[in-house]
Structure formats: structure tokens, C-alpha cells
Enzyme design. Structure first.
Site, mmCIF file in Angstrom:
data_model
loop_
_atom_site.group_PDB
_atom_site.id
_atom_site.type_symbol
_atom_site.label_atom_id
_atom_site.label_comp_id
_atom_site.label_asym_id
_atom_site.label_seq_id
_atom_site.Cartn_x
_atom_site.Cartn_y
_atom_site.Cartn_z
ATOM 1 N N ASP A 1 36.863 36.177 41.987
ATOM 2 C CA ASP A 1 37.064 36.399 40.537
ATOM 3 C C ASP A 1 35.957 35.675 39.763
ATOM 4 O OD1 ASP A 1 39.404 33.849 39.355
ATOM 5 O OD2 ASP A 1 38.016 33.774 41.069
ATOM 6 N N ASP B 1 32.778 30.974 42.138
ATOM 7 C CA ASP B 1 32.791 32.166 43.005
ATOM 8 C C ASP B 1 31.362 32.665 43.229
ATOM 9 O OD1 ASP B 1 35.268 32.268 41.081
ATOM 10 O OD2 ASP B 1 35.900 33.396 42.837
ATOM 11 N N ASN C 1 39.611 34.488 36.626
ATOM 12 C CA ASN C 1 38.885 33.696 35.625
ATOM 13 C C ASN C 1 38.656 34.497 34.331
ATOM 14 O OD1 ASN C 1 38.429 31.162 36.916
ATOM 15 N ND2 ASN C 1 37.009 32.206 38.297
ATOM 16 N N THR D 1 38.976 33.607 46.959
ATOM 17 C CA THR D 1 38.682 32.466 46.086
ATOM 18 C C THR D 1 39.161 32.720 44.657
ATOM 19 O OG1 THR D 1 36.491 33.326 45.519
ATOM 20 C CG2 THR D 1 36.628 31.846 47.438
ATOM 21 N N PHE E 1 44.831 26.823 39.475
ATOM 22 C CA PHE E 1 44.662 28.095 38.769
ATOM 23 C C PHE E 1 44.996 29.316 39.624
ATOM 24 C CE2 PHE E 1 42.958 30.780 35.480
ATOM 25 C CZ PHE E 1 42.423 31.868 36.142
ATOM 26 N N ASN E 2 44.392 29.468 40.805
ATOM 27 C CA ASN E 2 44.556 30.704 41.581
ATOM 28 C C ASN E 2 46.018 30.969 41.928
ATOM 29 O OD1 ASN E 2 41.829 31.324 41.548
ATOM 30 N ND2 ASN E 2 41.403 30.193 43.430
ATOM 31 N N HIS F 1 34.466 24.576 43.636
ATOM 32 C CA HIS F 1 35.672 24.841 44.430
ATOM 33 C C HIS F 1 35.456 25.902 45.506
ATOM 34 C CE1 HIS F 1 38.164 22.830 41.300
ATOM 35 N NE2 HIS F 1 37.536 23.553 40.408
ATOM 36 N N ASP F 2 35.069 27.093 45.084
ATOM 37 C CA ASP F 2 35.092 28.250 45.990
ATOM 38 C C ASP F 2 34.071 28.151 47.104
ATOM 39 O OD1 ASP F 2 35.717 30.393 43.141
ATOM 40 O OD2 ASP F 2 37.084 29.226 44.395
HETATM 41 O O1 RIB Z 1 41.296 26.212 40.529
HETATM 42 C C1 RIB Z 1 39.984 26.601 40.801
HETATM 43 C C2 RIB Z 1 39.928 28.047 41.171
HETATM 44 O O2 RIB Z 1 40.345 28.868 40.078
HETATM 45 C C3 RIB Z 1 38.520 28.530 41.503
HETATM 46 O O3 RIB Z 1 38.602 29.575 42.424
HETATM 47 C C4 RIB Z 1 38.018 29.034 40.196
HETATM 48 O O4 RIB Z 1 36.976 30.001 40.340
HETATM 49 C C5 RIB Z 1 39.255 29.682 39.662
HETATM 50 O O5 RIB Z 1 39.353 30.983 40.250
HETATM 51 CA CA CA Z 2 37.557 31.702 41.855
#
Ligand code: RIB
Ligand code: CA
Length: 311
Positions: free
Chosen positions: A11, A16, A40, A125, A166-167, A239-240
């Protein structure tokens, strides 16, 4: 060693984008497809961004499957406050030079998994909507999925609510389906991705990698600005890219098998990944949860992989 076949479900999103670059640059991986999901930013933008990144690195050969525009059972929640209106604010990126694959994310995943001579690793991701739908609609194809290495969840605090990452927050029902699938899962959560903050030194290392590295440096620079505003930190976690790097070099993570349950009912803690570190529930583990990251090793995988890319 033959490269590991992967499908990335993304996303984009700044992190990403770096994950896509890492995956395409790493000789240890063979990117069979990229699928896009709303997260996102809305689906049209995450798809445009995936196409733009692949075009930038000359990978128009990678099929892009357009996936879900909304979570399974809830309205979409987005993160323009972090990623900007386009989802990839910062550098100027050319418009995509190729169109998505006509099959859509789930059909593309199913066709590629079914046809693959060796099991495929899924690397989601973003919110898990596409992966959950794929698993629900094609249960017999699970036997050709090697592992799901996902960026998501947290053993500790969340980043979208105090309880939820978030994801998983965006689509907790999808996350529950994935964690209950019985497939091998590696959960790369905030506990380790927060160790992957890219500060000024990382930005300069990226910039020195050439044209693609310069774009990556500009992406991280923008990401650092919004991250500072929202979280007060100067080093935004990539993160990703940690999830992808963990497929390239599993040794960068220390993981432990444990039961992970997803909160879907509570208003207060929806999207929380409850990780039974001490086996209190006596339920069989359903994931390898990442506890520690070798930060230096991660960044070396990132730099080495992006260094393989030419714009
Ligand atoms: O919490 C971080 C995640 O949420 C990452 O994958 C960021 O790109 C969002 O998608
Ligand atoms: Ca992401």
C-alpha cells in the site's frame, strides 16, 4: 541457491516503496508479482505508486494486480498525515509507463501460486485484505505457499491507536483470517521495525547509491518530516523493508513461536495483536513473532539491494 519466489502485497506508502526497491534489487529474491491494496492512501493511489516505483527501477516486467479498495468489513482508514496526499509525496516520480495486469490481485496471486514449480512466499506490507481474500477463495492453493512474512502488528504499543498497528487496525478481520490460516507466518511488528529508523546517516548512504538511491533518500526525507510532526522522531522506521529483508536474510530477526490473536470486537482495542509470549493460553502457536532486529545487518541488506538497481 535458487532465488526465493515472492509476491509483495503493498500500500505505497514510503516504506512500501523502499520495500519494493529492496525486493527487486536483492538477487536472493525473485519478485513474481506485486499486488496493491488500499491502506496508506486509497487504492487508485497505492496502485499508481506501485507502478511508478516499478517503472523508476525498470521493472515493468513485474505484473501488478489491483486489489481491494476497502477492508473486508469496515470503512477504509488512511494515513495521508504520514505519506502525503499522493501517498508518495516528496520526490517527483514519473507517471507509470505500464498498466496493471487485467486479472486483479486475487486472481493474479492464484494463477501464479498454482503455476509455480516451487512454493511462493507472500510478503504483505499493508492491510491484509487481499491475502485474506485469496486464502478464503483458494484454500487448496495454501499448499503452494511457503510462508507469509508480514509487516504488521505489535507485541507492545500501537502506532494508530495505543493498542493497534496501522495494517492490522485497518482490517482486523482480514488479519484474523490470515493468522488463523494455519500457514507459517512471520510477524514483523513494530517491536522490531521501530529499530529500523532511517536518520540522516542512512539518508546519505542511500543518496550515495546513485539515481534510485537519490529517490529513496528523498522519500525518506519526506517521511522524516511527517514522522517528526506526528511522532516527534527524526528517524522514520522503514517498517516494510524490514519484512522483505527478513526474507533475504532471516538471520536479521530473532523470532519466537507464539499464539497471536486479533481483537476485532472492541471499539477501544480493535486491531490489537495479542501476542501470548509466555504461553499463558496454552494454545498452539500460529506465528513466529519477531522480537529483535539486527539493525546494522538490516541496513546492509537495504543498501546492498538498492545498490543493485539502476534507474
Ligand atoms: O504500521 C506501519 C505500516 O502501516 C507500514 O506498512 C506502513 O506502510 C503502513 O502501511
Ligand atoms: Ca505499508
Amino acid at each position: 541457491m535458487a532465488p526465493t519466489p515472492v509476491i509483495l502485497d503493498v500500500d505505497p506508502g514510503h516504506d512500501d516503496a523502499l520495500a519494493l526497491m529492496l525486493a527487486c534489487g536483492a538477487p536472493e529474491l525473485e519478485v513474481r508479482a506485486v499486488t496493491t491494496v488500499a491502506g496508506n492512501v486509497p487504492l487508485g493511489k497505492t496502485t499508481r505508486n506501485a507502478l511508478r516505483v516499478l517503472a523508476l527501477i525498470g521493472r515493468g516486467d513485474v505484473p501488478v494486480g489491483v486489489g481491494a479498495e476497502a477492508p473486508l468489513a469496515r470503512p477504509l482508514h488512511t494515513a495521508e498525515n504520514i505519506h502525503g496526499e499522493s501517498g508518495l509525496d516528496g520526490p517527483e516520480l514519473a507517471e507509470p509507463t505500464f498498466a496493471p495486469d487485467g486479472r486483479g490481485a486475487v486472481r493474479l496471486m492464484a494463477d501464479l501460486v498454482e503455476a509455480s514449480a516451487e512454493p511462493i512466499t507472500l510478503v504483505p506490507t499493508g492491510p491484509l485484505t487481499n491475502v485474506a481474500t485469496f486464502l478464503e477463495e483458494h484454500p487448496r492453493l495454501k499448499n503452494n505457499i511457503s510462508r507469509i512474512v508480514l509487516m504488521g502488528g505489535s507485541m507492545g504499543l500501537g502506532n494508530t491507536t495505543p493498542a493497534a498497528e496501522f495494517n492490522v487496525y485497518v482490517d482486523p478481520e482480514a488479519a484474523r483470517i490470515v493468522f488463523e490460516s494455519g500457514l507459517p507466518i512471520t510477524m514483523v511488528g513494530l517491536d522490531v521495525t521501530h529499530e529500523a529508523g532511517a536518520g540522516p546517516e542512512a539518508i546519505e548512504r542511500l543518496r550515495a547509491l546513485g539515481p534510485v538511491g537519490e529517490v529513496a533518500a528523498e522519500l525518506v526525507t519526506f517521511f522524516a518530516g511527517t514522522y517528526r510532526k506526528v511522532y516527534g522522531s527524526d528517524a522514520p522506521p522503514i517498517h516494510d523493508a524490514v519484512a522483505v529483508a527478513a526474507v533475504v536474510e532471516p538471520g536479521i530477526l530473532k523470532t519466537r513461536p507464539m499464539r497471536v490473536e486479533i481483537e476485532c470486537e472492541s471499539q477501544l482495542t480493535r486491531g490489537e495483536t495479542i501476542c501470548d509470549l509466555h504461553g499463558i493460553w496454552s494454545r498452539p502457536p500460529n506465528a513466529e513473532v519477531a522480537l529483535e532486529l539486527d539493525r546494522e545487518a538490516f541496513f546492509e541488506v537495504l543498501y546492498r539491494s538498492l545498490g543493485e538497481l539502476v534507474a
